[in-house]
Write an enzyme that holds these catalytic residues in place. Structure first.
Site, short mmCIF file in Angstrom:
data_model
loop_
_atom_site.label_atom_id
_atom_site.label_comp_id
_atom_site.label_asym_id
_atom_site.label_seq_id
_atom_site.Cartn_x
_atom_site.Cartn_y
_atom_site.Cartn_z
N HIS A 172 15.10 -27.61 -4.15
CA HIS A 172 15.31 -27.92 -2.64
C HIS A 172 16.57 -28.92 -2.56
O HIS A 172 16.52 -30.16 -3.03
CB HIS A 172 14.12 -28.60 -2.24
CG HIS A 172 14.09 -28.78 -0.79
ND1 HIS A 172 14.69 -27.84 0.28
CD2 HIS A 172 13.37 -29.71 -0.05
CE1 HIS A 172 14.42 -28.48 1.34
NE2 HIS A 172 13.91 -29.43 1.38
N SER A 194 17.56 -31.30 4.32
CA SER A 194 15.85 -30.57 4.80
C SER A 194 15.83 -30.63 6.40
O SER A 194 16.83 -30.23 7.07
CB SER A 194 14.88 -31.28 4.06
OG SER A 194 13.99 -30.24 4.05
N ASP A 253 16.05 -22.02 -2.73
CA ASP A 253 15.31 -23.20 -2.31
C ASP A 253 14.01 -22.79 -1.75
O ASP A 253 13.76 -21.80 -1.03
CB ASP A 253 16.27 -23.80 -1.20
CG ASP A 253 15.83 -24.89 -0.69
OD1 ASP A 253 14.47 -25.24 -0.29
OD2 ASP A 253 16.59 -25.83 -0.61
#
Length: 519
Positions: free
Chosen positions: A488, A233, A460
């Protein structure tokens, strides 16, 4: 919701959180397209890694001690508070590791970061990565984490008391009147002023560039010639920034759930809004096939309308939760978004929505609390404080003021009819930040770096798949691995295809063929 740039891997918490950027698109199209990087420019104005001023940092010998968590050791790393003035004081950074288990030749250290910004890397290592990463990887690498400056155990940014943070999370983020708009602006101003009052010393020095430079000190201290790293991320932006600053020191970098550094704050916020819509549609399509779906069984589109109607209802009349906080639209929206990070949370969301639509909001409140990292005693981890502090330094704000936010609402609603209005207004937070931004949108090429593996998930919610495609194309040595699925990030989330490809890269140094797809 808060500023929209919390990007965390789902392994750090229940479904984790994912606020993306904030702020006035100070980044113009020209700025977004240039390849002369902001990081490189800032680094050139700071002490060089091999300078006399930084020798004491690069030559540190950490004193490892037992953490009190079985198998893990902890130490403190010193870094200059200000790289432009390295003799002006230190910042202490918390580091943890677990040694390679064997068998097989040790390959060095593997640094991990779960995202955020604001996620505790040490907590992630001790709670998941150090025991949950594939055994073959843990056998060959010392698993290492450092809490970034401003985060958790590393000079944490602090902003509000628990009661004031409770109030902040409940402020109406879909203002219908001038008074509600003023109240939202006042909440963002109070938040920013609190950060400056409680964390003024560290607040100007928590940018991603500075954290990437800290990572290079850690690399040297650990005795590694090259950096091996898995960033999830926001951690992908941190890893890409490291590659930009130190391309010759890139070893094996995995950037999972990638961010696109070339986008302005406004575009990042709007793209992520579309990502949450994509994730919600996947949830809704699954939900309507079940007899107990609280949003009906007609269609995913009808489920979206039902959720919007629910949000309007609790905006007008919050529902009780069994405690002093009621569930209004802001907390309800946060609870739903929290469950978008991991399809494993969908059953919990269905139950929470069923109860909330029936007039009892504790389930959605619990999801929102997990997102904000609120403890049962009413205290908060520093996740949201660090999140805003890093974001507001890294990019100019999305808006100059509330009028800009109001103008942006239609484009956000086009990106997401369900979440668009609230997420448009959430991007107002950095408008009132007390520190001037030190970064701007730019392409990252990292010329000369070894092959870098970029991983993207097609549905995502927090880091839309197109960001992974873009980052892989920007990086001169980028290779794209695609996971066709929900949730995610992709590594360690159930795809043998993804895990096998990443493990082979980490263990053998050979990335998968560019464009490889897994399901």
């Amino acid at each position: 919701m808060d500023s929209r740039r919390l990007l965390r891997t789902s392994a750090t918490a229940l479904a984790a959180a994912g606020l993306i950027l904030s702020g006035c698109t100070g980044g113009s199209d020209a700025a977004a397209s240039r390849t002369t990087t902001e990081a490189a420019a800032r680094a050139s104005a700071s002490a060089a890694p091999d300078s006399e001023a930084l020798k004491k940092y690069y030559g540190q010998k950490p004193k490892w001690r037992d953490c009190g968590v079985t198998g893990f050791q902890c130490a403190t790393l010193l870094a200059p508070l200000d790289y432009a003035k390295p003799d002006g004081g230190d910042v202490e950074l918390a580091v943890s590791r677990i040694r390679a288990t064997g068998p097989g030749k040790r390959l060095g250290s593997l640094l991990v970061n779960p995202g955020g910004p604001g996620g505790s890397a040490v907590g992630y290592l001790q709670g998941y990565a150090g025991i949950g990463y594939p055994a073959a990887v843990r056998a060959r690498y010392d698993m290492v984490a450092v809490d970034p400056r401003g985060v958790a155990r590393s000079a944490p940014v602090e902003c509000l008391t628990g009661p004031r943070m409770d109030a902040y999370t409940q402020v109406d983020q879909t203002p219908d009147t001038a008074a509600e708009t003023n109240a939202l602006s006042a909440a963002f101003k109070e938040f920013a002023a609190g950060c400056q009052k409680r964390s003024g010393k560290v607040l100007p020095h928590v940018s991603t560039v500075e954290t990437a430079r800290d990572m290079d000190i850690l690399r040297a201290v650990l005795g590694d010639e090259k950096l091996t790293y898995v960033g999830a991320s926001y951690g992908t932006f941190l890893g890409a920034t490291y590659a930009e600053l130190f391309p010759d020191r890139v070893g094996r970098l995995v950037l999972d759930g990638a961010m696109d550094p070339s986008l302005s704050a406004l575009d990042l916020n709007r793209d992520q809004t579309a990502g949450f819509e994509t994730a919600f549609r996947a949830f809704a399509a699954d939900c309507v096939r079940k007899e107990d779906c609280p949003l009906g069984t007609e269609s995913a589109a009808a489920a979206g309308e039902a959720l919007r109607a629910f949000f309007r209802d609790v905006d007008a009349k919050p529902v009780p939760t069994g405690e002093s906080r009621e569930l209004g639209e802001s907390l309800a929206t946060t609870g739903v978004i929290a469950a978008m990070y991991d399809e494993g949370a969908w059953p919990q969301l269905r139950e929470a929505l069923t109860r909330a639509i029936g007039g009892e909001g504790s389930g959605l409140l619990a999801l929102a609390d997990s997102y904000y990292e609120r403890e049962a005693d009413g205290t908060y981890a520093n996740l949201m404080y660090a999140n805003a502090a890093v974001n507001c330094l890294d990019l100019p704000a999305a808006y100059a003021g509330p009028a800009d936010a109001e103008k942006a609402v239609p484009s956000f609603e086009k990106a997401s009819p369900v979440f668009g209005e609230g997420l448009a207004w959430a991007a107002l937070n950095c408008t009132y930040w007390p520190m001037r931004p030190t970064g701007s949108p730019h392409r990252i090429t990292a010329e000369g770096a070894a092959p870098i593996l970029v991983v993207g998930t097609t549905r995502d919610p927090a880091t839309p798949y197109k960001w992974a495609r873009s980052l892989a194309a920007q990086l001169s040595s980028g290779t794209l691995l695609t996971y066709e699925g929900d949730g995610h990030t992709a590594y360690g989330r159930g795809s043998d295809c993804v895990d096998t490809a990443i493990n082979a890269y980490l263990l053998e140094g050979t990335p998968p063929q560019d464009g490889k797809r897994c399901s």
